[in-house]
Write a protein that holds these residues in place. Structure first.
Motif, PDB file in Angstrom:
ATOM      1  N   LYS A 189      40.720  10.320 -35.738  1.00 36.12           N
ATOM      2  CA  LYS A 189      41.901  10.329 -34.867  1.00 36.12           C
ATOM      3  C   LYS A 189      43.007   9.399 -35.381  1.00 36.12           C
ATOM      4  O   LYS A 189      43.706   8.746 -34.600  1.00 36.12           O
ATOM      5  CB  LYS A 189      41.513   9.974 -33.431  1.00 36.12           C
ATOM      6  N   CYS A 190      43.153   9.340 -36.692  1.00 37.86           N
ATOM      7  CA  CYS A 190      44.192   8.513 -37.316  1.00 37.86           C
ATOM      8  C   CYS A 190      45.544   9.220 -37.255  1.00 37.86           C
ATOM      9  O   CYS A 190      45.606  10.457 -37.147  1.00 37.86           O
ATOM     10  CB  CYS A 190      43.856   8.259 -38.781  1.00 37.86           C
ATOM     11  N   PRO A 191      46.646   8.486 -37.379  1.00 35.06           N
ATOM     12  CA  PRO A 191      47.925   9.136 -37.667  1.00 35.06           C
ATOM     13  C   PRO A 191      47.797   9.856 -39.011  1.00 35.06           C
ATOM     14  O   PRO A 191      47.195   9.322 -39.947  1.00 35.06           O
ATOM     15  CB  PRO A 191      48.914   7.963 -37.755  1.00 35.06           C
ATOM     16  N   VAL A 245      44.732  21.161 -18.543  1.00 30.88           N
ATOM     17  CA  VAL A 245      43.507  20.652 -17.925  1.00 30.88           C
ATOM     18  C   VAL A 245      42.594  20.121 -19.014  1.00 30.88           C
ATOM     19  O   VAL A 245      42.329  20.812 -20.005  1.00 30.88           O
ATOM     20  CB  VAL A 245      42.775  21.755 -17.131  1.00 30.88           C
ATOM     21  N   ALA A 246      42.090  18.894 -18.832  1.00 35.70           N
ATOM     22  CA  ALA A 246      41.192  18.307 -19.835  1.00 35.70           C
ATOM     23  C   ALA A 246      40.099  17.481 -19.163  1.00 35.70           C
ATOM     24  O   ALA A 246      40.390  16.652 -18.298  1.00 35.70           O
ATOM     25  CB  ALA A 246      41.971  17.439 -20.810  1.00 35.70           C
ATOM     26  N   GLU A 252      44.843  12.065 -23.865  1.00 33.62           N
ATOM     27  CA  GLU A 252      46.278  11.833 -24.055  1.00 33.62           C
ATOM     28  C   GLU A 252      46.877  12.594 -25.241  1.00 33.62           C
ATOM     29  O   GLU A 252      47.960  13.203 -25.106  1.00 33.62           O
ATOM     30  CB  GLU A 252      46.560  10.326 -24.185  1.00 33.62           C
ATOM     31  N   PRO A 253      46.247  12.611 -26.430  1.00 32.08           N
ATOM     32  CA  PRO A 253      46.835  13.376 -27.545  1.00 32.08           C
ATOM     33  C   PRO A 253      46.918  14.874 -27.260  1.00 32.08           C
ATOM     34  O   PRO A 253      47.885  15.530 -27.682  1.00 32.08           O
ATOM     35  CB  PRO A 253      45.882  13.086 -28.703  1.00 32.08           C
ATOM     36  N   PHE A 254      45.912  15.418 -26.577  1.00 27.09           N
ATOM     37  CA  PHE A 254      45.927  16.838 -26.206  1.00 27.09           C
ATOM     38  C   PHE A 254      47.123  17.133 -25.309  1.00 27.09           C
ATOM     39  O   PHE A 254      47.862  18.101 -25.544  1.00 27.09           O
ATOM     40  CB  PHE A 254      44.614  17.187 -25.502  1.00 27.09           C
TER      41      PHE A 254
END
Length: 341
Positions: A189-191, A245-246, A252-254
């Motif tokens: 999950k890096c930039p 919906v998550a 947050e990234p989604f």
């Protein structure tokens, strides 16, 4: 760190002592670990949840499944069943758990099994008439009763294990020293544009040893959302009214990838089992707008919401650099282990 977690710090010390003693007993052979005569790759983490194990398992499936007979073995978190189960046509997310069922729906050329007892699960897989040539253990870094041949340890860019504490003060399941068991450490999950300087800094903070390899990955979102009978380009729905919906650990990234100004975001706990009340709330909030969820949530929501409204956004794990080297190391391990059987 909230006040309650600070108050529970003495329990974190006690938990750390217990897990360290357990690891010591396994390391010294006092507690028995079992090895198997085929390649076994364990993917896991030191912390609880949210490091991207599912996309990493899927990466390995794509790498190996065209060359070998691959099986995945998971605990089947929050499933409504017990013991060893091999996925079949009648299986669903309730029986297998959401992530194993996602594997089963997505990859038709592999075997998908669940068993909290990984040793028994492997033995059951090997007893099948069509037994696997490679087994991928999902979330099994702390499952010391099975000694995998290759360990992949994941840690999130925004929540490195080097900066964390033991449960319940922090999120670590075991001491940071457990990282020494890993053949490969992946910062997830890096930039996507993470600099070399930052990568070097993280390497130092994680104290990666000379015999370990370190990689950095980012989450690559698909260009399309997918429903039961159609797909839509993300660009076409970016400004359209929609409900997001998550039920994942860190949504947050989604949300950020899809959300427009007037969109509604609805968040639930990780591996959440949606109730009838939740389904009604989702329908009421969505009205006639499309509903977009994660792939993991889709397998649990499918059939409970109108198929013409419900879509999911797939993700993949992508390496910032070094993917060819990672792939070759995995293929070398599997190839050598398979030839030596």
């Amino acid at each position: 760190m909230n006040l309650l977690r600070k108050i529970l710090f003495p329990f974190a010390i006690l938990y750390g002592i217990i897990t360290s003693i357990r690891n010591f007993l396994f390391d010294k052979g006092i507690l028995k670990s079992y090895s198997f005569d085929l390649p076994v790759i364990a993917v896991g983490n030191l912390s609880v949840g949210g490091t991207g194990k599912t996309p990493q398992i899927e990466y390995l499936i794509r790498l190996l499944a065209d060359k070998y007979k691959v099986a995945t073995l998971s605990r089947g978190y929050k499933r409504q069943s017990e013991g060893f189960i091999l996925a079949q046509a009648s299986s669903n997310a309730a029986i297998l758990g959401d992530e194993p069922f996602q594997f089963f729906q997505k990859f038709k050329n592999i075997q998908v099994a669940v068993d909290a007892n990984r040793k028994n699960g492997i033995e059951q897989l090997l007893s099948l008439p069509e037994n696997p040539e490679v087994i991928l253990l999902d979330d099994a870094f702390q499952h010391r009763k099975v000694k995998a041949g290759f360990y992949i340890l994941l840690t999130s860019y925004g929540d490195l294990y080097s900066d964390d504490f033991m449960l319940p003060t922090g999120n670590l399941r075991e001491s940071r020293s457990g990282a020494k068991r890993a053949n490969v450490i992946i910062v997830t999950k890096c930039p996507f544009n993470l600099s070399q300087e930052k990568q070097d800094d993280i390497r130092n903070r994680l104290k990666v040893s000379a015999n370990q390899e370190l990689y950095f990955t980012f989450i690559a979102y698909d260009n399309f959302i997918y429903g039961e009978n159609r797909k839509i380009n993300v660009n076409e729905i970016q400004e359209a009214a929609k409900l997001l919906v998550a039920g994942i650990a860190k949504p947050e990234p989604f949300f950020a990838y899809l959300q427009d100004t007037n969109d509604v975001c609805l968040s639930f706990p990780d591996h959440y089992n949606f109730t009838d009340k939740d389904i009604l709330e989702i329908k009421n909030l969505a009205q006639n707008n499309i509903i977009i969820t994660t792939e993991k949530d889709y397998v649990r929501l499918q059939g409970s919401l109108p198929s013409e409204q419900l879509f999911y956004l797939p993700i993949q794990s992508s390496f910032i650099m070094g993917s060819d080297n990672f792939d070759q190391n995995i293929l070398n391990y599997v190839g050598t282990s398979t030839r030596n059987r």
